[in-house]
Design an enzyme around this catalytic site. Sequence first.
Site, PDB file in Angstrom:
ATOM      1  N   GLY A 145       0.616  -1.971   0.084  1.00 48.26           N
ATOM      2  CA  GLY A 145      -0.147   0.455  -0.071  1.00 48.26           C
ATOM      3  C   GLY A 145       0.454   1.431  -0.182  1.00 48.26           C
ATOM      4  O   GLY A 145       2.376   1.136   0.018  1.00 48.26           O
ATOM      5  N   HIS A 155      17.909  10.738  33.477  1.00 46.49           N
ATOM      6  CA  HIS A 155      18.996  12.358  32.941  1.00 46.49           C
ATOM      7  C   HIS A 155      20.244  11.819  32.591  1.00 46.49           C
ATOM      8  O   HIS A 155      20.843  10.800  33.302  1.00 46.49           O
ATOM      9  CB  HIS A 155      19.074  13.272  34.576  1.00 46.49           C
TER      10      HIS A 155
END
Length: 462
Positions: free
Chosen positions: A42, A447
């Site tokens: 597709g 972090h």
Amino acid sequence: MITSDHYRAIVIGSGQGANPLVAALAGAGWRTALIEREHVGGTCINVGCTPTKTMVASGRVAYLAKRGADYGVHTGEISVDMVKVRERKRKIVDSFRGGSQSRLEKTENLDLIFGEASFTAPKTVVVKLKGGGERTLTADQILINAGCRPSRPSIDGLKDVPYLDSTSIMELDRVPEHLVALGGGYVGLEFGQLFRRLGARVTIVQSGAQLLGREDADVAEEIAKILREDGVDVRLNARAEKVSKSGEKIAVGVRDSAGTRNVEGTHLLVAIGRSPNSDWLNLAAAGIAADEHGYIQVNDKLETNVPGVFALGDIKGGPAFTHISYDDFRILRTNLLDKGNASIAGRLVPYTVFIDPQLGRIGLTEAEAREKKLEIRVAKMPMNYVARALEVDETRGFMKAVVEAKSNQILGAAILGIEGGEIMSQIQLAMMGRLPYTTLRDGVFAHPTLAESLNNLFQHFQ
């Protein structure tokens, strides 16, 4: 030669919802036919997500190479080999397409038929085979996944001018000198920025007052600012009225508040919408209802008005995203095979616009929430508050979230920034789990990551 055959299910079109669907049906013992007009996979694999994002990656490399000095890296003169960019794109598409086709061909109970299907009755289709001849097929269930194609707008002179669409632009073997893009939606913006980064002069002509008309105005304004910083000429409230060709130049007559002026370019990209492929299907012969634009009408269970006929993916209208087509498959699998009661009602619709930085979107915009007269709070924070963005020197854009005031539930978010789609997905998970915004505000994230920016976003309510 004309032959006839009966199946438990026929699926028309092999897009991202159809391929897993036929595998599930065939795996359940249903004798299934998959009819494909051109290429397995597709829009997404062949002319959509896969090739465009492959080329966008080349554009980002060019952008970073040109910015090398900002990071203390001197690369010298940059040049772009468009043939190589195209070759890389083609190889990835061929790999994805070939893998999908191979899996389908090896699936027991499944016949992959290449040809163009059209209805002759509610449960009967005739297939004009790609290799010649016809087959007449009948089925208990027919599922339509035939997709959409680029639209050709009604602009004076367009039929006489060579122009590009979202498919043909990816086959260029050289960078345009000046690309004029009509349309300020996803296609126009992604290709506009891409070819600017590859070295083209680019003008985007948008008839509306903002780019990406369904986004909040502040998001659209920031995107226009980013594109202009990249050197793209963005023209808003500008309507293309006429096009013509003179020698190597294409002239676009553009009307704005100052009158009508010509914008001259070497290449023209028409990126104004898509049209459903329903006009190839002879829906009238089956009595299948479509709207005035040709989109097949379905209910929340993807059923058409004809019993036993369903539609999934782009051809039914609504959000035209691969992941929505895939979710359509899951709904049909649940209902057809598991006798469930799955529905598209109320599902979240995430998406990412692959400009750079990305725009990741989920849920309601601020404007939509206010139109619904909801009591909301809006959190908004610039990306230059994000440590990770500062460290990699990609600080353009901002983060924005809409929260219901009383419940603290997140209603929607727009993340315009580095890896905006990935950050948006974190917020989507919270929405799926119905977590209040405070869970993200108070969560412990590693972090320095982009995810930890959610701690700070939800401390910046306006």
